[in-house]
Design an enzyme around this catalytic site. Structure first.
Site, mmCIF file in Angstrom:
data_model
loop_
_atom_site.group_PDB
_atom_site.id
_atom_site.type_symbol
_atom_site.label_atom_id
_atom_site.label_comp_id
_atom_site.label_asym_id
_atom_site.label_seq_id
_atom_site.Cartn_x
_atom_site.Cartn_y
_atom_site.Cartn_z
ATOM 1 N N MET A 147 -18.347 52.750 23.582
ATOM 2 C CA MET A 147 -18.616 53.698 24.412
ATOM 3 C C MET A 147 -19.544 54.722 23.674
ATOM 4 O O MET A 147 -19.111 55.056 22.384
ATOM 5 C CB MET A 147 -17.440 54.655 24.964
ATOM 6 N N MET B 145 -11.364 51.968 33.558
ATOM 7 C CA MET B 145 -11.165 53.201 32.841
ATOM 8 C C MET B 145 -9.841 53.615 33.557
ATOM 9 O O MET B 145 -9.707 54.644 34.096
ATOM 10 C CB MET B 145 -12.205 54.041 32.688
ATOM 11 N N HIS C 107 -22.994 46.883 36.600
ATOM 12 C CA HIS C 107 -21.704 47.484 35.697
ATOM 13 C C HIS C 107 -21.045 48.504 36.787
ATOM 14 O O HIS C 107 -21.663 49.216 37.278
ATOM 15 C CB HIS C 107 -22.301 48.441 34.478
ATOM 16 N N MET D 68 -12.349 54.363 37.847
ATOM 17 C CA MET D 68 -11.687 55.492 37.163
ATOM 18 C C MET D 68 -10.516 55.640 38.034
ATOM 19 O O MET D 68 -10.592 55.729 39.118
ATOM 20 C CB MET D 68 -12.463 56.530 37.041
ATOM 21 N N ASP E 266 -18.015 51.043 37.359
ATOM 22 C CA ASP E 266 -17.102 51.990 36.649
ATOM 23 C C ASP E 266 -15.900 52.323 37.577
ATOM 24 O O ASP E 266 -15.975 53.007 38.657
ATOM 25 C CB ASP E 266 -17.594 53.230 36.340
ATOM 26 N N GLY F 65 -24.398 60.818 33.117
ATOM 27 C CA GLY F 65 -25.369 61.684 32.764
ATOM 28 C C GLY F 65 -25.069 62.296 31.613
ATOM 29 O O GLY F 65 -25.419 63.595 31.374
ATOM 30 N N HIS G 294 -15.632 47.950 34.437
ATOM 31 C CA HIS G 294 -15.287 48.827 33.495
ATOM 32 C C HIS G 294 -13.860 49.570 33.786
ATOM 33 O O HIS G 294 -14.304 50.456 34.646
ATOM 34 C CB HIS G 294 -16.395 49.619 32.772
ATOM 35 N N SER H 10 -25.459 50.816 35.938
ATOM 36 C CA SER H 10 -24.213 51.446 36.272
ATOM 37 C C SER H 10 -24.193 52.112 37.755
ATOM 38 O O SER H 10 -24.869 52.956 37.681
ATOM 39 C CB SER H 10 -23.763 52.384 35.385
ATOM 40 N N ASP I 160 -22.360 51.640 26.277
ATOM 41 C CA ASP I 160 -22.485 52.416 27.739
ATOM 42 C C ASP I 160 -22.251 53.938 27.386
ATOM 43 O O ASP I 160 -21.329 54.559 26.707
ATOM 44 C CB ASP I 160 -21.043 51.888 28.132
ATOM 45 N N GLY J 140 -26.715 54.216 33.504
ATOM 46 C CA GLY J 140 -26.538 54.609 35.010
ATOM 47 C C GLY J 140 -27.894 55.752 35.345
ATOM 48 O O GLY J 140 -28.507 55.290 36.274
ATOM 49 N N GLY K 232 -25.054 57.631 27.936
ATOM 50 C CA GLY K 232 -26.467 57.952 27.569
ATOM 51 C C GLY K 232 -27.654 57.011 27.253
ATOM 52 O O GLY K 232 -28.381 57.307 26.306
HETATM 53 C C1 DX5 Z 1 -19.101 56.960 31.895
HETATM 54 C C2 DX5 Z 1 -19.265 55.324 32.430
HETATM 55 C C3 DX5 Z 1 -20.692 55.107 32.314
HETATM 56 C C4 DX5 Z 1 -21.695 55.653 33.016
HETATM 57 C C5 DX5 Z 1 -22.978 55.680 32.246
HETATM 58 O O1 DX5 Z 1 -17.802 57.015 31.806
HETATM 59 O O2 DX5 Z 1 -18.482 54.528 31.789
HETATM 60 O O3 DX5 Z 1 -20.897 53.613 32.791
HETATM 61 O O4 DX5 Z 1 -21.918 55.311 34.229
HETATM 62 O O5 DX5 Z 1 -23.786 56.768 32.719
HETATM 63 P P1 DX5 Z 1 -25.189 57.408 31.981
HETATM 64 O O6 DX5 Z 1 -25.717 55.973 31.644
HETATM 65 O O7 DX5 Z 1 -25.825 58.134 33.146
HETATM 66 O O8 DX5 Z 1 -24.604 57.899 30.672
HETATM 67 ZN ZN ZN Z 2 -18.861 52.256 32.191
#
Ligand code: DX5
Ligand code: ZN
Length: 232
Positions: free
Chosen positions: A139, A71, A36, A40, A38, A147, A69, A12, A177, A199, A179
């Site tokens: 998710m 969001m 990936h 937002m 993201d 993080g 992705h 990510s 996706d 990520g 953690g």
């Molecule tokens: C969270 C994102 C994830 C994020 C994951 O809203 O959709 O894709 O980047 O990041 P880590 O792997 O650090 O949890």
């Molecule tokens: Zn994501």
């Protein structure tokens, strides 16, 4: 034995240095074919990230499979732009509604279709669409930020999704996706996930390509051990 190719790590970019995205893409290019991205909108989630122009710029630096992705509260207004920019797959969230229309629009454009569920959204919300999608994104954190800590209470939902998909013989890939690291990737793989978004575990490592390999090796190792235990 499950072939290694069935597990995909999707780094990510959210955890990469946004001032050097092309470099980040290059750092993982040899380790995996997925990326990936993201997106937002500051509305569906309380954060703003990247849009179609950045995806188009990244496309000039990468031949990877762009797993976008979205969001967003209104992804439908941007699907065409993401497709033109070079997205291969777009995941929309089931929580925003209008899922049938969004799936139809993605198909018309030639995008692969993903459907995303927040950690507290039940699998039932996705069940009517399972026969119409390519990827189910479960998710394992609340979306919005990288993080965060993996939510293991989502594991039964992953297992239930695996069961529902296998029972109906559907060609749907389960992606997780949030953690995800070498340890939680194994837990989710055992529950039935096949694409692992990571990520901070990847771009938080000074050698992101090694982090990708470490996650993949942990999953493959766990499956190999399981096969050995079963005496196959
Ligand atoms: C969270 C994102 C994830 C994020 C994951 O809203 O959709 O894709 O980047 O990041 P880590 O792997 O650090 O949890
Ligand atoms: Zn994501």
């Amino acid at each position: 034995m499950i072939p290694t190719g069935e597990f995909r790590i999707a780094p990510s970019l959210l955890s990469a240095d946004f001032g050097s995205l092309a470099q980040a893409v290059g750092e993982v290019a040899a380790a995996t074919s997925w990326l990936h991205i993201d997106v937002m909108d500051g509305h569906f989630v309380p954060n703003l990230t990247i849009g179609p122009p950045v995806v188009a710029s990244l496309r000039r630096h990468s031949g990877a499979f762009f797993d976008c992705h979205l969001m967003m509260t209104d992804p439908g207004a941007f699907l065409e732009q993401f497709h033109t920019a070079g997205a291969n797959l777009a995941s929309v969230h089931v929580e925003i509604g209008g899922t049938d229309e969004l799936i139809a629009k993605m198909r018309r454009l030639g995008l692969r279709v993903g459907l995303a569920l927040n950690p507290d959204t039940p699998l039932e919300a996705a069940e009517p669409y399972l026969a119409s999608i390519d990827l189910l994104l479960l998710m394992t954190v609340f979306p919005g930020f990288g993080g965060q800590s993996f939510m293991e209470e989502v594991l039964p939902k992953i297992a239930a999704a695996r069961h529902a998909i296998d029972e109906r013989g559907l060609p749907v890939t389960i992606e997780v996706d949030g953690g995800i690291d070498a340890e939680t990737a194994v837990l989710t793989a055992e529950a039935g996930a096949r694409v692992f978004v990571a990520g901070s575990a990847v771009f938080g490592d000074p050698r992101p390509w090694e982090a990708v390999e470490r996650i993949r090796a942990a999953i493959v190792g766990a499956f190999d051990r399981r096969e050995a235990d079963l005496g196959r």
